[in-house]
Design an enzyme around this catalytic site. Structure first.
Site, PDB file in Angstrom:
ATOM      1  CE1 TYR A 157      -4.277  -1.295   0.230  1.00 29.05           C
ATOM      2  CE2 TYR A 157      -3.158  -3.006   1.465  1.00 29.05           C
ATOM      3  CZ  TYR A 157      -4.261  -2.559   0.762  1.00 29.05           C
ATOM      4  OH  TYR A 157      -5.344  -3.380   0.593  1.00 29.05           O
ATOM      5  CG  ASN A 195      -7.273  -2.439  -6.482  1.00 31.22           C
ATOM      6  OD1 ASN A 195      -7.225  -3.495  -5.836  1.00 31.22           O
ATOM      7  ND2 ASN A 195      -7.835  -1.362  -5.995  1.00 31.22           N
ATOM      8  CG  HIS A 251     -14.355  -3.135  -3.282  1.00 32.21           C
ATOM      9  ND1 HIS A 251     -14.152  -1.876  -3.775  1.00 32.21           N
ATOM     10  CD2 HIS A 251     -13.395  -3.325  -2.348  1.00 32.21           C
ATOM     11  CE1 HIS A 251     -13.108  -1.327  -3.182  1.00 32.21           C
ATOM     12  NE2 HIS A 251     -12.634  -2.188  -2.306  1.00 32.21           N
ATOM     13  CG  HIS A 256     -11.076  -5.696  -4.258  1.00 36.03           C
ATOM     14  ND1 HIS A 256     -10.117  -4.710  -4.296  1.00 36.03           N
ATOM     15  CD2 HIS A 256     -12.136  -5.217  -4.972  1.00 36.03           C
ATOM     16  CE1 HIS A 256     -10.568  -3.683  -5.011  1.00 36.03           C
ATOM     17  NE2 HIS A 256     -11.779  -3.961  -5.425  1.00 36.03           N
TER      18      HIS A 256
END
Ligand SMILES: *[C@@H]1O[C@H](CO)[C@@H](O)[C@H](O)[C@H]1NC(C)=O
Ligand SMILES: *[C@@H]1O[C@H](CO)[C@@H](O)[C@H](O)[C@H]1NC(C)=O
Ligand SMILES: *[C@@H]1O[C@H](CO)[C@@H](O)[C@H](O)[C@H]1NC(C)=O
Length: 501
Positions: free
Chosen positions: A255, A290, A393, A419
């Site tokens: 991150y 992502n 999500h 996710h």
């Protein structure tokens, strides 16, 4: 006939772990009947004001009734700014002269709070205070073995873990002597706590700190503790019980924006020097998330990282054969339209992905061919993005349209993803594919749940935790755990049942 047991341990987000250094240890015997009792008090020293004396009076009465062995203080021992020095009269006025009941004349085991750090910290740690009042024992981080094998208390100095005291101290001055360099201090503390927990043989393991981890009150949850301390409680306690063969990471490895290059220190700081526990010295299989695509993707895929740490194996899409089980790791990020059409302020590294249509159609063809070719008893697909999820999500439509038909066509048993920062088990009522979300490695508690058919939704848990799987030819045993290692959900899949469908 093979009876090999494959155990895999899923971590979706990165936490922290381990080393050799030793915390100071103290022993406190139990009563002759083997029992122990103690009181816990925090946020107290106000020269008797704000009902401090009234609380002390009641502690004396209950302390007598329970015949307590010792007292634990969770910090903020002296308001508003700790002690000015070892001769600060507040020591008597807020401690010795307040807790005067006979039952409170026991050993006190004390940690520091943020208000204590606003004064002279070394004074509170000084043996001179113990000379003034023999009950006083205050250290930054230490272990108390009580019983002695019955309970192990690990006292943790949580104030230096909280960023805002460093980045935004407002008008407060903190006494950080002994803390800097902060990064090293925290790393050592976390390593010591992890190793203490891992080696402890006590029946009860209790961690004591000043700051909240879960709290419904003013300060709420402490983000830094959720990120740095909780993973230790999870992995340190449960990881060692399973004999892990390898570790699977479902992406978002670094991150916020992946790695900047092969020499980004984050590789060492967030991976190599973090997952040092002996049980994690196994092969790690990574896919990209992502967030990884927001940095230099080629760096994560580079063999140079594998030279730096041989556990590292990250590819866009790959297959792992493990006797009777075959894992198909699929690069799901390039499927998601919005990263291309609406990237917001993020820049994605799409080198190697363009032209996108060709990349995706080749990938789907390869996955389909590999699944068709596979003779494994169990076929498990792993990707970063959700396919079925009741979380924040939600459903990833692109995967439902493009990947799911292939999974269904080839009798895939499970799809495992991260996710969404929660734990989920959803069974598709038509295909019987099991969808597992293990995204509760750290930052969770979104309180963001969408309705899902209760017939299909077998587990929804919004907090931190992780998933384990133990497999044989005939049986897969799946468990989800919360941060304390408590089993939240267990499910057995058997092959006979499956082939009958
Ligand atoms: C002391 O305790 C009493 C009883 O709970 C409460 O009414 C009072 O407000 C408290 N005083 C302070 C200063 O907190
Ligand atoms: C990794 O980081 C640790 C401290 O965090 C340091 O001791 C070690 O030398 C670093 N290793 C490399 C290869 O940079
Ligand atoms: C799964 O099977 C094991 C035995 O292999 C059994 O102990 C356990 O209770 C089963 N769990 C569930 C949820 O059925």
């Amino acid at each position: 006939m093979t009876l090999t047991l494959v155990s895999c341990f899923l971590v979706a987000l990165f936490g922290v772990l381990y080393c050799e250094a030793e915390l100071e240890r103290f022993e406190h015997g139990a009563k002759p009947d083997g029992s122990l009792s103690f009181l816990v008090i925090g946020d107290w020293g106000r020269r008797g004001d704000y009902n401090q004396s009234e609380v002390a009076l009641q502690m004396g009465i209950i302390g007598e009734k329970l015949d307590i062995d010792f007292i634990i203080s969770t910090g903020d021992n002296f308001y508003d700014k700790g002690l000015t020095g070892v001769d600060d009269p507040a020591f008597h006025e807020s401690f010795s002269d307040v807790y005067t009941a006979p039952s409170l004349q026991k050993q006190w085991y004390i940690v520091l709070g943020n208000h204590d750090y606003r004064g002279n910290v070394e004074a509170q740690l000084s043996p001179i205070l113990t000379e003034k009042d023999s009950r006083w024992l205050c250290l930054r981080n230490f272990i108390l073995n009580a019983g002695p094998e019955m309970a192990e208390f690990i006292f943790v100095d949580t104030t230096p873990m909280v960023d805002k005291y460093f980045t935004d101290p407002e008008d407060q001055v903190y006494d950080w002597r002994g803390i800097s360099p902060r990064k090293n201090y925290l790393k050592n503390v976390l390593e010591e706590v992890e190793s203490a927990l891992r080696e402890s043989t006590a029946k009860w393991k209790i961690v004591v700190g000043h700051h909240t981890i879960k709290s419904a009150s003013t300060h709420g949850n402490t983000y830094e503790l959720n990120v740095h301390l909780l993973p230790i409680l999870e992995m340190g306690l449960v990881g060692q019980k399973l004999d892990i063969d390898y570790v699977i990471s479902t992406g978002d490895n670094f991150y916020e924006d992946g790695l900047t290059g092969v020499h980004d220190p984050a590789f060492n700081e967030s991976f190599s020097s973090i997952y040092t526990s002996p049980s994690l010295q196994k092969q790690w299989y990574h896919v990209l998330g992502n967030h990884d695509y927001r940095g230099d993707v080629k760096a994560q895929l580079s063999h140079i990282l594998r030279q730096k740490d041989k556990r590292w194996l990250c590819l866009r899409s790959f297959i792992l054969e493990s006797e009777f089980v075959e894992f198909f790791f699929v690069d799901t990020t390039p499927f998601v339209d919005k990263y291309f059409t609406d990237p917001g302020k993020h820049t994605y590294d799409w080198r190697g992905v363009y032209p996108r249509e060709v990349y995706l159609s080749n990938l789907l063809k390869d996955v389909d061919a590999a699944l068709k070719k596979s003779t494994a008893t169990w076929k498990i697909v792993v990707g970063h993005h959700t396919i079925k999820s009741a979380g924040h999500h939600g459903v990833t439509e692109e995967l439902v349209k493009q990947l799911v038909p292939i999974l269904e066509d080839n009798s895939v048993d499970m799809y495992i993803n991260g996710h969404d920062h929660c734990l989920e088990h959803i069974i598709d009522s038509t295909s019987q594919i099991h969808y597992f979300t293990s995204g509760g490695g750290s930052k969770a508690w979104n309180s963001d749940v969408h309705w899902w058919d209760p017939e299909e939704l077998k587990l929804w848990y919004d907090g931190q935790g992780f998933m384990s799987m133990q497999m044989t030819q005939k049986k897969a045993h799946i468990r989800f755990y919360d941060v304390f290692g408590k089993v939240l959900h267990a499910w057995n899949l058997t092959k006979e049942m499956h082939s009958a469908i």
